[in-house]
Design a protein around this motif. Structure first.
Motif, PDB file in Angstrom:
ATOM      1  N   GLU A 280      36.082 -19.833 -99.318  1.00 18.49           N
ATOM      2  CA  GLU A 280      35.230 -21.020 -98.194  1.00 18.49           C
ATOM      3  C   GLU A 280      36.411 -21.862 -97.299  1.00 18.49           C
ATOM      4  O   GLU A 280      37.149 -21.988 -96.350  1.00 18.49           O
ATOM      5  CB  GLU A 280      34.531 -21.436 -97.073  1.00 18.49           C
ATOM      6  CG  GLU A 280      33.308 -20.518 -96.909  1.00 18.49           C
ATOM      7  CD  GLU A 280      31.807 -20.596 -96.628  1.00 18.49           C
ATOM      8  OE1 GLU A 280      31.609 -22.254 -96.070  1.00 18.49           O
ATOM      9  OE2 GLU A 280      31.110 -20.042 -96.937  1.00 18.49           O
ATOM     10  N   THR A 305      38.451 -19.867 -94.411  1.00 19.04           N
ATOM     11  CA  THR A 305      38.757 -20.242 -93.177  1.00 19.04           C
ATOM     12  C   THR A 305      39.113 -22.255 -92.981  1.00 19.04           C
ATOM     13  O   THR A 305      39.628 -22.371 -92.287  1.00 19.04           O
ATOM     14  CB  THR A 305      37.014 -20.489 -92.481  1.00 19.04           C
ATOM     15  OG1 THR A 305      36.387 -21.567 -92.900  1.00 19.04           O
ATOM     16  CG2 THR A 305      36.372 -19.267 -92.255  1.00 19.04           C
ATOM     17  N   ASN A 333      42.406 -15.349 -91.380  1.00 21.18           N
ATOM     18  CA  ASN A 333      41.422 -16.126 -90.539  1.00 21.18           C
ATOM     19  C   ASN A 333      40.914 -17.700 -91.234  1.00 21.18           C
ATOM     20  O   ASN A 333      40.217 -18.257 -90.515  1.00 21.18           O
ATOM     21  CB  ASN A 333      39.954 -15.421 -91.259  1.00 21.18           C
ATOM     22  CG  ASN A 333      40.181 -14.167 -91.057  1.00 21.18           C
ATOM     23  OD1 ASN A 333      40.247 -13.773 -89.908  1.00 21.18           O
ATOM     24  ND2 ASN A 333      39.344 -13.594 -92.489  1.00 21.18           N
ATOM     25  N   SER A 335      40.298 -21.064 -89.928  1.00 25.91           N
ATOM     26  CA  SER A 335      40.924 -22.387 -88.754  1.00 25.91           C
ATOM     27  C   SER A 335      40.712 -23.474 -88.703  1.00 25.91           C
ATOM     28  O   SER A 335      41.274 -24.173 -88.121  1.00 25.91           O
ATOM     29  CB  SER A 335      39.409 -21.326 -87.735  1.00 25.91           C
ATOM     30  OG  SER A 335      38.785 -22.282 -88.881  1.00 25.91           O
TER      31      SER A 335
END
Length: 599
Positions: A280, A305, A333, A335
């Protein structure tokens, strides 16, 4: 947990164990100490929180020394050796410890540790484990002896978070075989570690074999690894890529690692559907060109992310734009994105770059266009050219942004520039209109010649908690003008500070101090002005309500409301222009049946 005493005069909330636990958990240490003396039920709850986290072993050692300590060769020793009752009392409290930090560099405890190791009972606790509730262990070891003979005393299978500060001697000498033995003990005694932090101010190459040994030993459970900056080596990334539960790799700037230019960052990970199954967040500390090649050759998973890239050198505009292009293409993806310079690298000379040499907001366009960012940080030695005319376009693309840091503290000032090459305080109005979720904003502003009075009703930033303002040269706006404008868009509680930082051969210290003092004065006076505006708004709202009540009362009595007079549009007070952000909307209408005439 049941309370032992049911007192009818006690508030009912405190008689419910769950509610009492919630209330007591919010108390400070001094209050908890008093609560522990009230009754047995409260004592159990309060002691659990008092002993939950320890940053020093001395309180536990005191339980083993009812007669105190004495000094021997400037080191503490027990006056009397602990007896059976002392050990049982020790276990009563050590059972509550969930987090333990031990700084073994304090040599005063050396003899206490030796006594503890020789006399610790194996018939108490859970199978000899004196810390059965321990889940987090942090150890600061001055040498290999500390690691191998003392830290292992506190290791047990329940530990899931482990932090180790390796001996400073490894900066100059390579570790002996004792470190390998220590790693084997750690893996065997703590088989379920999920979070690992390794600290050492030195080169990764010195202890890389030990780090890889830890990663391999905890391959089935490891989820998070934090290493010093510039320790994200080729071998480490390759080893982590196949772990089934691994999700976070951090290269912490708070742990000073050392960049080794002789070691290139060139992971070569064979394609496999099992690569990075849970990743992640990843932080990489390497030259941007090597990170670009890594992204091109080794695809990262769609689960990623958060991405952070630290560079050990000053990067060119072309490399920055190419990196942004690859990130937008390979990490769709993401962010949360941070692209940062190296703060620990000393500046070699004083520079005066041209605007063409400075990075531009246009160089970040690939990530602005291709990613739905909630957090964005860009930090570089040169200022970020960001023309005010581009602010609305950029803010439109960052409508979901929460954390925005656009190079507030560059080290150099351009040799020549126009004030329109950078945004001004007027840009905050645009961010307030298009980025309502902002909680932190750091920008480089040039307020030369800006006319803030022309903005009658600036859009507030309701969620902003921190505003950091950098800029070229001395503060270029009057304090009163800045205060009046900021009081219209910021809420009470938002901190305002200078982003200008002094580094040797960078921005002069005199400029840094002047800008810091200027924005500190704004921060100190701003809350008072915001409160004054809020009070002003309340008065205006009451006046509007009184006028409406007068009109209704006149109509009820059959009179002509025109006697009250009509406010022309130009004469009507503008609530939003006088208000703090909390009252920027028109006042609500009074209820139909309300006939009170009070103002």
């Amino acid at each position: 947990m049941s309370l032992a005493i049911r007192n009818p005069t006690m508030p009912r909330a405190l008689q419910v164990p769950e509610l009492a636990d919630m209330i007591i958990s919010e108390m400070d240490k001094g209050t908890l100490t008093k609560i522990a003396r009230v009754c047995k039920g409260w004592s159990a709850i309060a002691l659990a929180y008092l002993w939950e986290s320890l940053s020093d072993l001395f309180p536990l050692f005191k339980l083993l020394a009812p007669n105190g300590f004495e000094l021997k060769d400037n080191k503490l020793v027990f006056k009397d050796l602990p007896n059976e009752s002392n050990w049982r009392r020790f276990c009563e409290y050590s059972n509550r410890v969930k987090s333990l930090t031990v700084d073994d560099t304090d040599e005063r405890y050396t003899h206490l540790f030796d006594t503890f190791a020789r006399l610790r009972p194996f018939h108490l606790g859970q199978n000899g484990n004196l810390f059965p509730s321990l889940r987090t262990l942090e150890w600061k070891g001055p040498n290999e002896l500390s690691l191998l003979t003392r830290s292992v005393l506190f290791m047990q299978p329940g530990i899931q978070t482990f932090s180790i500060h390796l001996p400073g001697t490894y900066v100059h000498t390579r570790p002996s075989s004792a470190l390998r033995q220590y790693i084997e003990h750690s893996i065997a005694r703590m088989p379920y570690v999920k979070e690992l932090t390794v600290s050492l101010q030195g080169y990764m190459a010195i202890v890389e074999a030990a780090i890889l040994q830890l990663v391999k030993g905890w391959s089935k459970t490891l989820e998070t690894l934090t290493v010093p900056k510039y320790w994200t080596s080729t071998a480490l990334v390759e080893a982590l890529s196949s772990l089934p539960h691994f999700n976070t790799l951090k290269a912490s700037p708070d742990i000073p690692g050392v960049y080794d230019p002789a070691r290139r960052f060139q992971p070569n990970i064979p394609p496999s559907p099992k690569l990075w199954p849970a990743l992640e967040m990843i932080e990489l500390a390497a030259p941007f060109r090597e990170v670009i090649q890594f992204l091109q050759k080794n695809p990262l998973p769609l689960t990623l992310t958060a991405l952070v890239v630290y560079s050990p050198r000053m990067e060119s505009r072309e490399t920055i734009r190419e990196l942004c292009t690859e990130i937008a293409k390979r990490c769709p993806n993401v962010s949360s994105l941070c692209i940062a310079k190296c703060y620990s690298r000393p500046l070699q000379q004083r520079l005066h770059p041209t605007l063409e040499e400075c990075p531009s907001i246009d160089d970040l366009q690939p990530v602005l266009d291709g990613l739905k960012l909630e957090e964005l940080a860009f930090l570089h030695e040169h200022p970020l050219v960001f023309r005010e005319a581009k602010v609305e376009e950029v803010a439109t693309k960052l409508k979901d942004i929460i954390f925005l840091e656009l190079n507030p503290d560059p080290d150099y000032t351009p040799v020549s520039f126009d004030h329109r090459d950078f945004p001004s305080l007027k840009s905050l109005d645009i961010f307030g209109r298009l980025c309502p979720n902002l909680s932190k904003l750091s920008v480089y502003l040039d307020n030369t010649g800006v006319d803030l009075k022309g903005i009658k009703d600036p859009h507030p930033l309701p969620g902003l908690e921190e505003l950091i303002i950098g800029g070229p040269g001395l503060a270029d706006i009057g304090r009163e003008e800045a205060l009046l404008f900021l009081s219209k868009i910021l809420y009470e509680g938002c901190t305002v500070e200078s982003g200008t930082v002094n580094r040797d051969r960078g921005v002069p210290l005199a400029i840094t101090q002047q800008r810091r003092d200027f924005w500190l004065g704004v921060h100190q006076q701003l809350p008072l002005l915001i409160r004054a505006r809020e009070e002003e708004v309340k008065v205006i709202e009451r006046l509007y309500k009184a006028i409406q009540r007068c009109e209704r009362e006149i109509e009820r009595c059959g009179g002509d409301v025109s006697v009250v007079g009509n406010l022309d549009e130009d004469e009507e007070p503008r609530v939003s222009s006088l208000s703090a952000p909390a009252a920027s909307t028109p006042p609500p209408a009074a209820a139909a049946g309300d006939t009170e005439m009070d103002v």
